[in-house]
Design a protein around this motif. Structure first.
Motif, short mmCIF file in Angstrom:
data_model
loop_
_atom_site.label_atom_id
_atom_site.label_comp_id
_atom_site.label_asym_id
_atom_site.label_seq_id
_atom_site.Cartn_x
_atom_site.Cartn_y
_atom_site.Cartn_z
N LEU A 79 -10.06 3.72 -5.77
CA LEU A 79 -8.67 3.35 -5.56
C LEU A 79 -7.87 4.51 -5.00
CD1 LEU A 79 -6.70 0.98 -5.95
CD2 LEU A 79 -6.16 1.91 -8.20
N GLY A 80 -8.14 5.72 -5.50
CA GLY A 80 -7.46 6.89 -4.97
C GLY A 80 -7.78 7.12 -3.51
N ASN A 81 -9.04 6.88 -3.13
CA ASN A 81 -9.41 7.03 -1.72
C ASN A 81 -8.71 6.02 -0.83
OD1 ASN A 81 -11.17 9.15 -2.32
ND2 ASN A 81 -12.90 7.77 -2.66
N VAL A 82 -8.54 4.79 -1.34
CA VAL A 82 -7.83 3.76 -0.56
C VAL A 82 -6.39 4.19 -0.29
CG1 VAL A 82 -6.94 1.40 -0.64
CG2 VAL A 82 -9.28 1.86 -1.35
N PHE A 83 -5.74 4.69 -1.32
CA PHE A 83 -4.33 5.05 -1.17
C PHE A 83 -4.12 6.34 -0.38
CE2 PHE A 83 -3.52 2.56 -5.25
CZ PHE A 83 -3.06 1.46 -4.55
N SER A 84 -5.09 7.25 -0.40
CA SER A 84 -4.89 8.55 0.25
C SER A 84 -5.42 8.60 1.68
CB SER A 84 -5.57 9.65 -0.57
OG SER A 84 -6.98 9.42 -0.66
N TYR A 85 -6.20 7.62 2.10
CA TYR A 85 -6.82 7.68 3.42
C TYR A 85 -5.77 7.62 4.53
CZ TYR A 85 -9.87 6.56 7.34
OH TYR A 85 -10.52 6.57 8.55
N ASP A 86 -5.96 8.43 5.55
CA ASP A 86 -5.10 8.44 6.74
C ASP A 86 -3.63 8.60 6.38
OD1 ASP A 86 -4.40 8.37 9.39
OD2 ASP A 86 -4.55 6.19 9.59
N HIS A 87 -3.36 9.64 5.56
CA HIS A 87 -1.97 9.98 5.19
C HIS A 87 -1.27 8.83 4.48
CE1 HIS A 87 -2.48 13.55 7.68
NE2 HIS A 87 -2.83 12.78 8.70
N HIS A 88 -1.97 8.21 3.53
CA HIS A 88 -1.40 7.16 2.68
C HIS A 88 -0.91 5.96 3.50
CE1 HIS A 88 -1.45 10.18 -0.54
NE2 HIS A 88 -0.86 11.01 0.31
N VAL A 89 -1.67 5.59 4.51
CA VAL A 89 -1.22 4.49 5.37
C VAL A 89 -1.26 3.16 4.61
CG1 VAL A 89 -3.52 3.98 6.33
CG2 VAL A 89 -1.45 3.50 7.68
N TYR A 90 -2.16 3.03 3.62
CA TYR A 90 -2.23 1.77 2.87
C TYR A 90 -0.93 1.52 2.11
CZ TYR A 90 -3.89 -1.96 -0.15
OH TYR A 90 -4.02 -3.16 -0.81
N LEU A 91 -0.35 2.57 1.54
CA LEU A 91 0.92 2.41 0.85
C LEU A 91 2.00 1.93 1.81
CD1 LEU A 91 0.94 5.56 -1.46
CD2 LEU A 91 0.54 3.19 -2.13
N ARG A 92 1.96 2.43 3.02
CA ARG A 92 2.92 1.98 4.03
C ARG A 92 2.72 0.50 4.34
NH1 ARG A 92 6.12 4.76 7.78
NH2 ARG A 92 7.44 3.22 8.82
N PRO A 263 -18.35 4.51 7.99
CA PRO A 263 -18.93 3.55 7.03
C PRO A 263 -18.12 3.39 5.74
CG PRO A 263 -20.63 4.97 7.96
CD PRO A 263 -19.33 5.53 8.41
N GLU A 264 -17.47 4.46 5.27
CA GLU A 264 -16.75 4.33 3.99
C GLU A 264 -15.55 3.39 4.09
OE1 GLU A 264 -15.49 8.31 5.88
OE2 GLU A 264 -17.32 7.16 5.56
N LEU A 265 -15.14 3.05 5.30
CA LEU A 265 -14.03 2.13 5.44
C LEU A 265 -14.37 0.73 4.93
CD1 LEU A 265 -12.39 3.03 8.87
CD2 LEU A 265 -11.49 3.40 6.59
N THR A 266 -15.66 0.40 4.85
CA THR A 266 -16.05 -0.88 4.26
C THR A 266 -15.62 -0.95 2.80
OG1 THR A 266 -17.94 -1.07 5.76
CG2 THR A 266 -17.99 -2.40 3.75
N GLN A 267 -15.88 0.14 2.06
CA GLN A 267 -15.47 0.19 0.67
C GLN A 267 -13.96 0.22 0.54
OE1 GLN A 267 -16.96 -0.07 -2.28
NE2 GLN A 267 -14.92 0.14 -3.15
N TYR A 268 -13.30 0.94 1.42
CA TYR A 268 -11.84 0.99 1.36
C TYR A 268 -11.23 -0.38 1.64
CZ TYR A 268 -12.56 6.07 1.69
OH TYR A 268 -12.95 7.35 1.48
N THR A 269 -11.84 -1.12 2.54
CA THR A 269 -11.35 -2.47 2.84
C THR A 269 -11.47 -3.38 1.64
OG1 THR A 269 -12.01 -2.20 5.16
CG2 THR A 269 -11.60 -4.44 4.38
N ILE A 270 -12.60 -3.29 0.94
CA ILE A 270 -12.78 -4.12 -0.26
C ILE A 270 -11.80 -3.73 -1.35
CG2 ILE A 270 -14.40 -4.68 -2.11
CD1 ILE A 270 -16.65 -4.46 -0.07
N GLY A 271 -11.64 -2.43 -1.57
CA GLY A 271 -10.68 -1.98 -2.57
C GLY A 271 -9.25 -2.37 -2.22
N GLY A 272 -8.90 -2.24 -0.94
CA GLY A 272 -7.55 -2.64 -0.51
C GLY A 272 -7.33 -4.14 -0.64
#
Length: 302
Positions: A79-92, A263-272
């Motif tokens: 979850l931390g990786n999802v929120f912190s990836y690409d300068h916290h773009v998921y939060l945006r 490849p790790e973006l697959t996991q980030y997509t599922i978490g997001g």
């Protein structure tokens, strides 16, 4: 000497207990009904369960472990990786979705309530024609309107702005239809006349009286519109080119598209995706009590 005898006290009657309800028999029809509901619940909840389990796994474990159980759970770090990836773009993206779905749904609900109440309680020329046009809007597929909207917003210079996604989300033909039907049955003409006699103007009647009476219908309209705006994908895809204005749905698609290179973006997509389901579940749990209060309204005659 005369002896005065006090009158005997009358015993207080003890209310009779209501007979215990007999246990319901499991008839074949009831068994089929319960089994069908269980299958339907499993059908809808199993993908959410899989999403919750998959969000705890690493990218390698997604494909090498059993899909419906944990394998080296790392929920907090993922979850931390999802929120912190690409300068916290998921939060945006989440804030953008909250803007499009939250603000848009509240305004859409108010507009639907005002339009439905006006069509139900005011008499004016062309009222039925307006209502039929709104019913036609219910039948139109939403995707068929995206291209005309894009051309219109392009002429206005609103393409690639928050307004290009927010403004179309304010229209809810189904909400207007539902509010009119509900207002006709729930809002009494005598109550409106009494409020006018007491000196209340139309705005005060609507905001102070009508909205409270129509609250069960308004909760339904809000939830339908909130889910629609939160899951909206095609309209932002056409209107927006700046990824900082994307909602969660469109942002997760860009991550999934780039998963071939990262490849790790697959996991980030599922978490997001799992995180994006939580607001919908919370809204349903919080607002369902308003549905319960309106289910039996008007079913008992005084």
């Amino acid at each position: 000497m005369t002896t005065v005898t006090a009158p005997a006290e009358t015993p207080t009657p003890v209310p009779a207990r209501a007979p215990a309800a007999a246990p319901r028999r499991l008839t074949p029809g009831r068994i089929v009904l319960v089994a069908s509901l269980a299958v339907a619940a499993l059908y809808f909840l199993l993908p959410v369960y899989w999403l919750a389990i998959a969000s705890t796994k690493s990218t390698d474990k997604l494909y090498s472990s059993f899909g419906l159980w944990f394998a080296d759970p790392r929920w907090w770090s993922n979850l931390g990786n999802v929120f912190s990836y690409d300068h916290h773009v998921y939060l945006r993206w989440a804030l953008n979705s909250a803007l499009y779905a939250g603000v848009g749904s509240v305004l859409a609900t108010l507009l639907s309530a005002a339009a439905g109440f006006a069509l139900a309680k005011y008499r004016f020329r062309g009222r039925e024609a307006v209502f039929k046009v709104i019913l036609a809007g219910v039948l139109l597929p939403y995707t068929a309107l995206v291209l005309p909207l894009y051309l219109m917003f392009s002429e206005l210079g609103l393409v690639n702005t928050y307004w290009s996604v927010l403004i179309p989300g304010l229209a809810s033909p189904f909400g207007v239809y539902l509010c009119r039907i509900y207002a006709e049955s729930a809002v009494s003409d005598n109550l409106l006349e009494a409020a006018r006699v007491d000196g209340a103007n139309e705005a005060r009647i609507f905001f102070g009286l009508v909205l409270r009476i129509m609250s069960p219908a308004l909760v339904t309209v809000f939830l339908f519109q909130f889910v629609h705006n939160w899951n909206n994908y095609f309209l932002p895809l056409v209107m927006l080119s700046d990824d900082r204005k994307y909602p969660v749905t469109l942002g997760l698609t860009t991550w999934q598209t780039a998963a071939d290179r990262v490849p790790e973006l697959t996991q980030y997509t599922i978490g997001g995706a799992f995180v994006s389901v939580i607001p919908l579940a919370v809204a349903m749990l919080v607002l369902q009590r308003y549905w319960r209060t309106g289910l039996t309204e008007g079913s008992v005659k005084e």
